[in-house]
Design an enzyme around this catalytic site. Structure first.
Site, short mmCIF file in Angstrom:
data_model
loop_
_atom_site.label_atom_id
_atom_site.label_comp_id
_atom_site.label_asym_id
_atom_site.label_seq_id
_atom_site.Cartn_x
_atom_site.Cartn_y
_atom_site.Cartn_z
N GLY A 1 0.95 4.49 -12.98
CA GLY A 1 1.44 5.30 -14.09
C GLY A 1 2.87 4.93 -14.43
N GLY A 2 3.67 5.99 -14.72
CA GLY A 2 5.05 5.76 -15.10
C GLY A 2 5.86 5.12 -14.00
N GLY B 1 13.53 -29.85 -30.29
CA GLY B 1 14.17 -28.54 -30.12
C GLY B 1 14.42 -28.23 -28.66
N ALA B 2 13.53 -28.72 -27.79
CA ALA B 2 13.69 -28.42 -26.37
C ALA B 2 14.98 -29.04 -25.83
CB ALA B 2 12.48 -28.93 -25.59
C1 HXC Z 1 0.77 14.91 -5.90
C2 HXC Z 1 -0.32 13.34 -4.65
C3 HXC Z 1 -0.24 12.42 -5.72
C4 HXC Z 1 0.39 12.85 -6.92
C5 HXC Z 1 -1.21 11.45 -4.08
N1 HXC Z 1 -0.93 12.68 -3.67
N2 HXC Z 1 -0.81 11.26 -5.34
N3 HXC Z 1 0.20 14.57 -4.75
N4 HXC Z 1 0.87 14.10 -6.97
N5 HXC Z 1 0.54 12.03 -7.96
C6 HXC Z 1 -1.22 13.25 -2.37
C7 HXC Z 1 -2.69 13.42 -2.08
O1 HXC Z 1 -3.14 14.64 -2.60
C8 HXC Z 1 -2.73 13.37 -0.56
O2 HXC Z 1 -2.32 14.63 -0.08
C9 HXC Z 1 -1.64 12.40 -0.22
O3 HXC Z 1 -0.79 12.33 -1.37
C10 HXC Z 1 -2.17 11.01 0.05
O4 HXC Z 1 -3.06 10.64 -1.00
P1 HXC Z 1 -4.49 10.03 -0.74
O5 HXC Z 1 -5.22 10.11 -2.02
O6 HXC Z 1 -5.11 10.69 0.46
O7 HXC Z 1 -4.12 8.57 -0.32
P2 HXC Z 1 -4.87 7.21 -0.72
O8 HXC Z 1 -6.33 7.36 -0.48
O9 HXC Z 1 -4.14 6.14 0.02
O10 HXC Z 1 -4.67 7.04 -2.29
C11 HXC Z 1 -3.37 6.89 -2.82
C12 HXC Z 1 -3.40 6.97 -4.36
C13 HXC Z 1 -4.12 8.25 -4.81
C14 HXC Z 1 -4.15 5.74 -4.89
C15 HXC Z 1 -1.97 6.88 -4.84
O11 HXC Z 1 -3.53 9.36 -4.10
C16 HXC Z 1 -3.99 8.49 -6.28
O12 HXC Z 1 -4.71 7.92 -7.07
N6 HXC Z 1 -3.06 9.42 -6.65
C17 HXC Z 1 -2.90 9.80 -8.03
C18 HXC Z 1 -2.26 8.68 -8.82
C19 HXC Z 1 -1.92 9.11 -10.22
O13 HXC Z 1 -2.79 9.22 -11.07
N7 HXC Z 1 -0.68 9.51 -10.41
C20 HXC Z 1 -0.17 10.01 -11.65
C21 HXC Z 1 0.15 8.80 -12.50
S1 HXC Z 1 0.69 9.26 -14.06
P3 HXC Z 1 -2.86 15.22 1.32
O14 HXC Z 1 -2.21 16.55 1.42
O15 HXC Z 1 -4.33 15.26 1.20
O16 HXC Z 1 -2.41 14.25 2.38
C22 HXC Z 1 2.31 9.17 -13.96
C23 HXC Z 1 2.96 9.57 -15.22
C24 HXC Z 1 4.45 9.29 -15.16
O17 HXC Z 1 2.87 8.78 -13.02
C25 HXC Z 1 4.95 8.99 -16.52
C26 HXC Z 1 6.42 8.71 -16.51
C27 HXC Z 1 6.81 8.09 -17.79
#
Ligand code: HXC
Length: 510
Positions: free
Chosen positions: A165-166, A400-401
């Site tokens: 994401g961001g 040009g290069a």
């Molecule tokens: C809150 C999160 C989180 C998030 C992970 N966790 N991502 N908590 N916000 N974005 C937490 C999980 O709930 C979990 O908590 C712990 O972190 C570990 O995650 P797992 O999923 O168990 O680990 P893994 O299997 O290794 O997978 C990692 C991951 C996955 C691929 C990163 O967690 C994931 O897809 N997360 C979401 C990614 C995402 O969509 N993010 C938002 C992007 S949009 P527990 O308590 O169970 O240990 C964005 C917009 C920003 O960023 C824009 C700015 C301009």
């Protein structure tokens, strides 16, 4: 002081050091990753870490882990100060809360005040989902600081886990991105969203792994096999850089004494213009300890960029690579080299160009995708650069290069050419086709006529002496003298002063 107060202090910091707890630390290790604190410890000079905000706490009830999802502070690398943050995946997947953002911004602000590099170790699930817009605000604050710091202090991103994401945009604004193979990835939207929107099936690794960004997209500058390799590599990278735009890179003596003349170099560039050779052989034969720290090695391999030292002075090298696509400049190579030139110029690192370029790559694919504006990026970057600029034409310098690759006309300081150099609008073959096709076809022996025209063209135009007679080349030198000439020029140019007219900023063709 009462024992109770001492115990409270110790307990609070012990809790902070445990992050998201032992079970999550174990999981991190099982995945072949170090924890945030282990990374910092391995990265910094021993005992130099000064942590800040270890007790910073998320105000949201139920999420109050001391330090939240990032470890931040200052330390030293080879004795020089750096600011750094390491996202802690054991706390909510290293996701970015407003508290995390404030911690990162605090050390960035201090780094700007004191003029030291910022190193970011990224391992994060992106925006902290339950914080909503506050998390997005946190990202915005970081992006703004990345942009303000650009060209003031070096910013280096190590990608050591997910970066989705961001979260990819902060690293993208920084100067260098290093990705750890197999455990890190970067993408704006993940495989599930892509499947839903475009019906493409793609794995995380294919979409945004180190190889994807190292070979295909050019987003990452370095690919390394492990966290520890990323750390060692970044420490070496820092050794070539100044701490900020007002300083100079540290001068470091070569390990071995190197003769100023190297006869082995006389035969690296073959006289036959159709024969390829590896430009790295020349670079390594010229620089201290043959130590060439290549940047973006896998991407756009027709141009070679990287850092090295000559008599201990840090230099940025930009070289055409005749071993790949004959060293032609295309869109990717132009962008790759342009960004590097701008980095070196921003941070007072002299530029050395090794030139053997047949021109820009012809074709509809290149033109439709903007070869004109992308090639112009490199032209613009060399034109605006005011650091010492030295150019060595080894063989082809066409069209040009020739102008783009730090020619005399765009304020390069010293331009050298080997006796094998061919400096002209185009090669003899092309010129014969355009200028003399009728004459050749009418001749009694067209092949002989053609050979004679080509020989005459090479004699009259495609050599270094016309340019030398006009002052466009300062000196025609033997390849063996290259190191000596460059070393002396760098010494002279140590006090070079040059500047661009005052303006808000230029408008580089993006
Ligand atoms: C809150 C999160 C989180 C998030 C992970 N966790 N991502 N908590 N916000 N974005 C937490 C999980 O709930 C979990 O908590 C712990 O972190 C570990 O995650 P797992 O999923 O168990 O680990 P893994 O299997 O290794 O997978 C990692 C991951 C996955 C691929 C990163 O967690 C994931 O897809 N997360 C979401 C990614 C995402 O969509 N993010 C938002 C992007 S949009 P527990 O308590 O169970 O240990 C964005 C917009 C920003 O960023 C824009 C700015 C301009």
């Amino acid at each position: 002081m009462s024992q109770q107060k001492v115990d409270t202090l110790r307990t609070k910091y012990e809790a902070a050091r445990l992050g998201g707890g032992q079970a999550r630390i174990d999981k991190q290790h099982q995945q072949g990753k170090l924890t945030a604190r282990e990374r910092i410890e391995a990265f910094l000079d021993e005992g130099s870490f000064e942590e800040v905000d270890a007790l910073s706490m998320n105000p949201n009830p139920g999420e109050q882990i001391p330090g939240d999802g990032v470890v931040t502070g200052f330390g030293r690398v080879n004795g020089r100060p750096v600011a750094l943050f390491a996202q802690d995946f054991t706390v909510q997947g290293g996701s970015l809360s407003l508290t995390v953002s404030k911690k990162i911004c605090k050390i960035m602000d201090m780094a700007m005040k004191v003029g030291c590099p910022v190193i970011g170790m990224n391992d994060s699930g992106g925006a902290r989902i339950q914080e909503g817009v506050n998390s997005l605000a946190g990202y915005g604050e970081i992006f703004l600081r990345n942009t303000m710091a650009s060209g003031v202090i070096p910013q280096i991103s190590l990608i050591m886990g997910p970066c989705a994401g961001g979260a990819v945009y902060s690293p993208a604004i920084t100067d260098f991105i290093t990705m750890v193979r197999n455990t890190s990835y970067m993408f704006v939207t993940g495989p599930e969203v892509i499947k839903a929107v475009t019906h493409e099936d793609v794995t995380k690794e294919e979409l945004g792994g180190a190889s994807t960004h190292g070979y295909k997209s050019g987003v990452c500058h370095f690919m390394v096999p492990s966290d520890l390799a990323a750390i060692a590599h970044t420490r070496e990278l820092l050794s070539f850089l100044p701490s900020n735009n007002m300083g100079e890179a540290p001068r470091r003596a070569a390990l071995n004494e190197i003769p100023l003349e190297n006869p082995d170099l006389d035969n690296v560039a073959p006289e036959d213009p159709a024969k390829p050779y590896d430009m790295r052989l020349l670079i390594k034969g010229v620089v201290d300890d043959s130590n060439f720290f290549e940047v973006m090695e896998a991407y756009a391999q027709n141009v070679v960029i990287g850092f090295a030292r000559i008599e201990g002075r840090s230099v940025g090298i930009v070289a055409n690579q005749p071993a790949v696509l004959a060293g032609v400049l295309d869109i990717s190579a132009s962008e790759k080299a342009a960004r590097f030139v701008r980095f070196c110029d921003a941070f007072n690192i002299p530029l050395i160009v090794f030139e053997d370029v047949p021109g820009f790559l012809p074709g509809t694919h290149q033109e439709y995708n903007g070869l004109i504006k992308n090639g112009a990026k490199l032209l613009y970057a060399f034109c605006e650069a005011t650091v010492p600029k030295l150019t060595v034409i080894t063989r082809k310098a066409y069209g040009g290069a020739y102008i783009v690759m730090a020619s005399k006309h765009i304020r390069s300081d010293f331009n050298y050419a080997y006796p094998t150099a061919e400096i002209a609008v185009m090669g003899a073959e092309g010129a014969a086709n355009i200028l003399y096709s009728k004459e050749i076809s009418k001749a009694e022996d067209p092949a002989a006529k053609r050979a004679q025209i080509i020989a005459d063209y090479n004699e009259r135009l495609a050599n270094p002496y016309v340019a030398a007679s006009l002052g466009y080349v300062d000196e025609v030198i033997m390849p063996r003298e290259t190191r000596k000439k460059l070393a002396r020029a760098l010494g002279l140019l140590e006090t070079k002063r040059d500047q661009a007219p005052p303006k808000k900023h230029g408008n580089i063709p993006l």
